[in-house]
Design a protein around this motif. Structure first.
Motif, short mmCIF file in Angstrom:
data_model
loop_
_atom_site.label_atom_id
_atom_site.label_comp_id
_atom_site.label_asym_id
_atom_site.label_seq_id
_atom_site.Cartn_x
_atom_site.Cartn_y
_atom_site.Cartn_z
N GLU A 409 0.82 -1.21 0.00
CA GLU A 409 0.00 0.00 0.00
C GLU A 409 0.86 1.26 0.00
N LEU A 410 2.00 1.22 0.65
CA LEU A 410 2.91 2.37 0.64
C LEU A 410 3.51 2.57 -0.75
N ASP A 413 0.95 4.34 -2.71
CA ASP A 413 0.98 5.78 -2.41
C ASP A 413 2.09 6.47 -3.19
N ARG A 418 1.50 10.35 -3.71
CA ARG A 418 1.16 10.72 -2.34
C ARG A 418 2.41 10.64 -1.47
N VAL A 420 5.15 9.76 1.23
CA VAL A 420 5.48 8.65 2.11
C VAL A 420 6.41 9.20 3.18
N SER A 424 3.56 8.31 8.12
CA SER A 424 2.63 7.46 7.37
C SER A 424 3.09 6.01 7.37
N LYS A 428 0.95 2.82 9.01
CA LYS A 428 0.66 1.58 8.29
C LYS A 428 1.15 0.37 9.08
#
Length: 439
Positions: A409-410, A413, A418, A420, A424, A428
């Motif tokens: 998911e990172l 991003d 988006r 990181v 964040s 996660k």
């Protein structure tokens, strides 16, 4: 996501389900009478080569050889990695598993805790020649310390840095990077004209775990406390995950599309001169299948923070590999033990590991000159000096699932632009930790 959740739920519930399972496993037609003279075995092999069909071409002649020697027919199924863990969990809970199967060595402790697999006590190990035949590092990834192994080693691997010689030469680079700082500097010279410096498989949960585990060791983190509790949000663990994702998010040396890769696409990009480097276990067979000649790529130890690879913060690979296991409720135990003995025999180990470009975990086979070439020498040296086993805890497969998903998911991003950040990443990993069983 449904498959990921199913795997996590299945591991947690597996041991309870097994206690309620009354029916026997293995193949119903595999034994005559008491089962002491089995005629048929079922075998789930993991997908080791560039395709399932390629695996069948490697394995079927060897299974025919075993049948000729013993009279036991082996029914082969090659199972993709994306399905293998769920297939094992389903088979275990239903009691209708194969007789013999391959498992990723990192799953050994989890499946051992479930009770699904035959324990390899001294009697069973003696049936395949004894524990002294196997390399110590490979035996270290067969189950929890102090317990009988859940499986025996079949193929040994370690991560190395593969580099595309043409792309390096075109960029005026004369040697592969040895440290992460050098990799980033080299990467900036390579990442241009629509090409990327290094490939990742951002959608591959297991590969994500392998990479961040090694980086975790380099940052002094283990992801589990000494008593086996999840510890995903330590400063070292957070730094490790951020460093890996930052290859795309901050360094810009990984192409955004890699966030979705999960089926060896990074190796295809490498072979097609679109990516200059990959961190991989044993890639030679896949490169050959992509039309790449051996002199077109090189191999070097995976990077470390500084200096040379070793133990502690200089670890540069997890102990990778495949173990072979027997379902505990097989009706064909005698035949299954014969088959494992055959697959781990000196001669067969040379044939199989040479075909897959891996290193035999059997000492006598590993000493064969066939495994002393430059590429395999790096892997052998890494296994001997600078590789560490993933945590041998019952929750290891959940760790792969939840932290592997967090990394995935990172990467998503990062690919979407988006930010990181340390915060964040920690969030996660905290979410992942909350999904682990409480102790």
């Amino acid at each position: 996501m449904r498959r990921i959740r199913a795997a996590l739920t299945g591991v947690v519930a597996l041991s309870l389900a097994l206690t309620a399972t009354a029916c026997g496993g293995g193949t119903a037609d595999g034994a005559g009478g008491s089962g002491s003279q089995p005629k048929t075995l079922t075998y789930w092999a993991s997908n080791q080569g560039p395709s399932i069909e390629a695996d069948k071409k490697v394995l079927q002649p060897e299974l025919d050889k075993f049948e000729k020697e013993t009279g036991i027919k082996v029914k082969l199924e090659v199972v993709p990695w994306s399905d293998l863990l769920n297939r094992i969990l389903t088979a275990a809970t239903s009691g209708q598993g194969p007789d013999v199967l391959n498992i990723g060595n990192t799953w050994s402790a989890s499946l051992q805790a479930s009770g699904a697999l035959l324990p390899w006590d001294e009697k069973n190990l003696a049936a395949v020649g004894g524990r002294d035949r196997f390399v110590a590092s490979a035996l270290g990834s067969t189950g929890a310390p102090g317990k009988d192994p859940a499986a025996v080693p079949l193929y040994s691997m370690a991560y190395a840095l593969y580099y595309n010689k043409k792309m390096f030469a075109d960029a005026g680079i004369t040697k592969p990077p040895a440290t992460w700082a050098e990799l980033e500097e080299t990467g900036r010279k390579l990442a241009k004209d629509g090409r990327s410096a290094i490939g990742v498989e951002g959608g591959n949960l297991a590969n994500n775990i392998h990479q961040v585990f090694v980086l975790g060791k380099q940052h002094g983190a283990d992801f589990f406390t000494p008593d086996g509790k999840a510890d995903f949000t330590s400063d070292g663990a957070v730094a490790a995950v951020k460093q890996y994702v930052d290859l795309m998010a901050a360094q810009k040396i990984v192409a955004p599309g890699n966030a979705e890769y999960a089926q060896n696409q990074s190796l295809g990009d490498f072979a097609k001169n679109r990516t200059a480097m990959v961190l991989w276990q044993t890639a030679a067979q896949t490169f050959a299948a992509q039309g790449m000649k051996p002199d077109e790529w090189g191999v070097a130890p995976a990077p470390v923070p500084s200096g040379t690879p070793g133990q502690g913060t200089q670890v540069n690979s997890m102990v990778a590999g495949i173990n072979i296991a027997v379902f505990g409720n097989t009706r064909n135990r005698e035949g299954a033990l014969k088959f494992v003995k055959f697959m781990t025999g000196d001669a067969e180990q040379k044939i199989l590991n040479e075909a897959y470009g891996s290193v035999p975990p059997v000492k006598a086979a590993q000493a064969d000159p066939a495994f002393s070439g430059p590429a395999l020498a790096v892997i052998r040296d890494t296994l001997a000096k600078s590789a560490a086993a993933l945590p041998q805890v019952p929750e290891e497969s959940q760790f792969e699932t939840v932290v592997g998903t967090a990394v995935k998911e990172l990467f998503a991003d990062a690919a979407a632009g988006r930010p990181v950040t340390t915060e964040s990443v920690r969030a996660k990993l905290d979410e992942a930790q909350q999904q682990m069983p409480k102790k």
